[in-house]
Design a protein around this motif. Structure first.
Motif, PDB file in Angstrom:
ATOM      1  N   LEU B  52      10.776 -28.520  24.434  1.00 25.83           N
ATOM      2  CA  LEU B  52      10.439 -27.660  23.296  1.00 25.83           C
ATOM      3  C   LEU B  52      11.721 -27.322  22.538  1.00 25.83           C
ATOM      4  O   LEU B  52      12.631 -26.703  23.074  1.00 25.83           O
ATOM      5  CB  LEU B  52       9.757 -26.372  23.792  1.00 25.83           C
ATOM      6  CG  LEU B  52       9.365 -25.363  22.706  1.00 25.83           C
ATOM      7  CD1 LEU B  52       8.453 -25.988  21.662  1.00 25.83           C
ATOM      8  CD2 LEU B  52       8.685 -24.153  23.345  1.00 25.83           C
ATOM      9  N   THR B  53      11.792 -27.750  21.276  1.00 30.87           N
ATOM     10  CA  THR B  53      13.029 -27.613  20.495  1.00 30.87           C
ATOM     11  C   THR B  53      12.864 -26.612  19.359  1.00 30.87           C
ATOM     12  O   THR B  53      13.795 -25.895  19.007  1.00 30.87           O
ATOM     13  CB  THR B  53      13.443 -28.997  19.954  1.00 30.87           C
ATOM     14  OG1 THR B  53      13.561 -29.892  21.068  1.00 30.87           O
ATOM     15  CG2 THR B  53      14.765 -28.935  19.226  1.00 30.87           C
ATOM     16  N   LEU B  54      11.696 -26.580  18.769  1.00 29.07           N
ATOM     17  CA  LEU B  54      11.411 -25.586  17.722  1.00 29.07           C
ATOM     18  C   LEU B  54      10.092 -24.923  18.064  1.00 29.07           C
ATOM     19  O   LEU B  54       9.065 -25.599  18.174  1.00 29.07           O
ATOM     20  CB  LEU B  54      11.312 -26.259  16.342  1.00 29.07           C
ATOM     21  CG  LEU B  54      12.589 -26.815  15.734  1.00 29.07           C
ATOM     22  CD1 LEU B  54      12.258 -27.618  14.469  1.00 29.07           C
ATOM     23  CD2 LEU B  54      13.548 -25.686  15.396  1.00 29.07           C
ATOM     24  N   GLU B  55      10.122 -23.612  18.221  1.00 28.59           N
ATOM     25  CA  GLU B  55       8.916 -22.871  18.595  1.00 28.59           C
ATOM     26  C   GLU B  55       8.434 -22.069  17.398  1.00 28.59           C
ATOM     27  O   GLU B  55       9.239 -21.465  16.679  1.00 28.59           O
ATOM     28  CB  GLU B  55       9.261 -21.934  19.764  1.00 28.59           C
ATOM     29  CG  GLU B  55       8.055 -21.335  20.442  1.00 28.59           C
ATOM     30  CD  GLU B  55       8.454 -20.597  21.724  1.00 28.59           C
ATOM     31  OE1 GLU B  55       9.599 -20.118  21.807  1.00 28.59           O
ATOM     32  OE2 GLU B  55       7.611 -20.511  22.636  1.00 28.59           O
ATOM     33  N   ASP B  56       7.130 -22.078  17.189  1.00 26.66           N
ATOM     34  CA  ASP B  56       6.533 -21.327  16.077  1.00 26.66           C
ATOM     35  C   ASP B  56       7.233 -21.642  14.755  1.00 26.66           C
ATOM     36  O   ASP B  56       7.690 -20.754  14.032  1.00 26.66           O
ATOM     37  CB  ASP B  56       6.593 -19.816  16.346  1.00 26.66           C
ATOM     38  CG  ASP B  56       5.702 -19.412  17.514  1.00 26.66           C
ATOM     39  OD1 ASP B  56       4.738 -20.161  17.793  1.00 26.66           O
ATOM     40  OD2 ASP B  56       5.971 -18.372  18.147  1.00 26.66           O
ATOM     41  N   PHE B  57       7.315 -22.906  14.461  1.00 23.68           N
ATOM     42  CA  PHE B  57       7.971 -23.379  13.237  1.00 23.68           C
ATOM     43  C   PHE B  57       6.970 -23.272  12.092  1.00 23.68           C
ATOM     44  O   PHE B  57       5.906 -23.879  12.137  1.00 23.68           O
ATOM     45  CB  PHE B  57       8.411 -24.825  13.464  1.00 23.68           C
ATOM     46  CG  PHE B  57       9.311 -25.398  12.395  1.00 23.68           C
ATOM     47  CD1 PHE B  57      10.239 -24.617  11.717  1.00 23.68           C
ATOM     48  CD2 PHE B  57       9.249 -26.757  12.098  1.00 23.68           C
ATOM     49  CE1 PHE B  57      11.069 -25.171  10.766  1.00 23.68           C
ATOM     50  CE2 PHE B  57      10.075 -27.318  11.148  1.00 23.68           C
ATOM     51  CZ  PHE B  57      10.983 -26.526  10.476  1.00 23.68           C
ATOM     52  N   ALA B  65      14.853 -26.370   9.588  1.00 25.11           N
ATOM     53  CA  ALA B  65      15.608 -26.091  10.807  1.00 25.11           C
ATOM     54  C   ALA B  65      16.754 -27.079  10.916  1.00 25.11           C
ATOM     55  O   ALA B  65      16.607 -28.252  10.592  1.00 25.11           O
ATOM     56  CB  ALA B  65      14.701 -26.188  12.033  1.00 25.11           C
ATOM     57  N   GLY B  66      17.892 -26.559  11.369  1.00 25.23           N
ATOM     58  CA  GLY B  66      19.020 -27.448  11.579  1.00 25.23           C
ATOM     59  C   GLY B  66      20.260 -26.990  10.849  1.00 25.23           C
ATOM     60  O   GLY B  66      20.258 -25.917  10.261  1.00 25.23           O
TER      61      GLY B  66
END
Lengths: 203, 281
Positions: B52-57, B65-66
């Motif tokens: 899991l890298t981005l949650e609730d995107f 993001a980034g």
């Protein structure tokens, strides 16, 4: 609209958004671990945004040296050099870079030290400033930032560190630039740039 | 020779060199990777190689993001509805091997394809240096729509239509423009944004403004991503032409004939004065 609904439904189905069971299994001690390990990745807005409006400097005052010169916005000349007002009594602010109220970067203001038409200009006195001398830059609208001299350096023009001086991402600074050093009477140019670096008072 | 006129504090130009690494140089073995949310109305979790890298995107105000510094290689990218269980639920987007190149700026865009299926768009961002006084505009078609035309200030600057997954780009003088998307081969009416009115965009110096047409059906929208730090600097600062402030100034080492002529002529002195200057030289 029909397509939208179909597409949205497809997304939901694909994403497995089924009804959550009423009874959840008891959480395992490890079940929160993945969540805690989620990397902290910066997020920014994707919305159309109006950019920050520049606050162009209009005067530079150096009380210690009796210097008070108006400032106009400038860019670059066709040959890539910074554009400089012809009148030695007017300084140019590099308008593509930072201004005194930018969050980061160096405000760059330059003026001719002299010219055949206008004679010697006020920036000729820059090299005589003392450490800590105050420089006040006033922007359109009347707000001002007071800087204190941190260094004065004479640098051969070809070695001027433009990437550093025109920096837009580092600490807030002021760079005043003019010419000095040896004069070449054949090409009518100076050997050096005199660069005053100043930092906001209290920084 | 470079020398300090004023020692002052120990910090000076040298101490501040290298404050800002140019954005152009990333790494010979990795890339800057951005994740762009291009599916209006959906909150998602993004998994990279099952992590899991981005949650609730969410779409919009926090929809970029980034950058992530990812080593070159293939990555498994999966996009789930937020809070889905990756072990049992089906991802909305499932890309087994998205290729990340080396030394690039890459945008991975959760978007619709032309038929309205969620997919992952992989775009390489142009981070080459931009000429002074200009900014870059990149336009990407990431919406459920067929061929469209880009309209900037009422005209199509690219002279062609483009399809889902394609992009156009160009460098423009700094300033304010209106931009929108129209049907193929036309410049009116504007179909994106759905307001029917072209959006106001500002081209900033040294910035690549990336505009995405996203959405589906009658909910077509424009979102943006900005990559700054692509500016070029002046080549130098030439600030004098008379020698009056020189270390080898006339008062210090004597007046050269050439400079005397130049100065006196410009100052409006008569020829007699020039002769007298020569005689006393």
């Amino acid at each position: 609209m029909k397509r939208l609904i179909c597409a949205a439904a497809a997304v939901l189905l694909l994403a497995g958004c089924t009804t959550t069971p009423a009874v959840q299994p008891a959480p395992q001690p490890t079940s929160t671990a993945p969540s805690a390990a989620v990397p902290d990745i910066p997020r920014s807005s994707a919305l159309l945004q109006a950019p920050r409006q520049a606050q162009p400097p209009v005067t530079v005052d150096i009380p210690d040296a009796g210097i008070s010169v108006p400032v106009v916005p400038v860019g670059v000349r066709p040959d890539g050099l910074m554009d400089i007002p012809a009148n030695v009594d007017v300084a140019g602010w590099y308008s593509y870079g930072s201004d005194p109220f930018s969050d980061t970067g160096t405000t760059v203001i330059a003026a001719h030290v002299d010219s055949l038409e206008y004679g010697l200009g006020p920036f000729a006195d820059l090299r005589n400033l003392g450490s800590g001398a105050q420089i006040i830059v006033t922007v359109a609208g009347g707000s001002s930032v007071t800087y204190q001299v941190e260094s004065i350096t004479s640098i051969p023009k070809a070695q001027l560190p433009v990437t550093d001086i025109f920096d837009r991402a580092g600490a807030q600074r002021l760079a005043l630039i003019t010419c000095g050093g040896q004069f070449d009477y054949d090409t009518l140019t100076y050997s050096d740039n005199v660069v005053v670096i100043a930092v906001p008072v209290g920084s | 020779m470079r020398y300090k006129i004023l020692s002052g504090l120990a910090v000076g130009l040298l101490a501040t060199v290298g404050v800002a690494a140019p954005a152009q140089a990333i790494s010979s073995s990795s890339s800057d990777v951005y994740v762009v949310h291009g599916i209006p109305g959906l909150v998602v979790d993004v998994y990279v190689d099952d992590a899991l890298t981005l949650e609730d995107f969410t779409f919009g105000a926090t929809g970029i993001a980034g950058p992530l510094d990812l080593a070159a290689g293939d990555y498994k990218i999966q996009v789930f509805a937020a809070n889905a269980d990756p072990a049992t639920d089906t991802p909305a987007i499932d890309v087994p091997a998205a290729e990340v190149p080396a030394n690039k700026s890459v945008s991975l865009v959760a978007q619709y394809d032309a038929s309205g299926t969620p997919t992952l768009g992989v775009y390489v961002n142009d981070i080459s240096t931009i000429a002074a006084g200009q900014g870059r505009v990149t336009v990407r078609h990431a919406a459920e729509a067929g061929a469209v035309a880009v309209v900037v200030n009422g005209a199509n600057p690219f002279g062609a239509d483009f399809e889902n997954g394609e992009e156009f780009k160009g460098d423009l003088p700094v300033g304010d423009y209106t931009a929108g998307v129209a049907g193929p081969g036309t410049t009116t009416p504007i179909i994106i944004p759905t307001s029917g009115t072209a959006a106001d965009i500002s081209v900033a110096e040294g910035v690549n403004l990336i505009v995405y047409a996203v959405g589906t059906g009658d909910d077509l929208q424009l979102i943006t991503q900005s990559i700054s730090g692509l500016h070029s600097n002046p080549g130098g600062v030439n600030t004098g032409s008379a020698g009056l402030a020189a270390d080898n100034s006339p008062t210090a080492i004597g007046l050269s004939i050439a400079a005397a002529l130049a100065l006196l002529l410009v100052a409006g002195f008569a020829g007699a004065r020039v002769r007298s200057a020569r005689e006393t030289d």
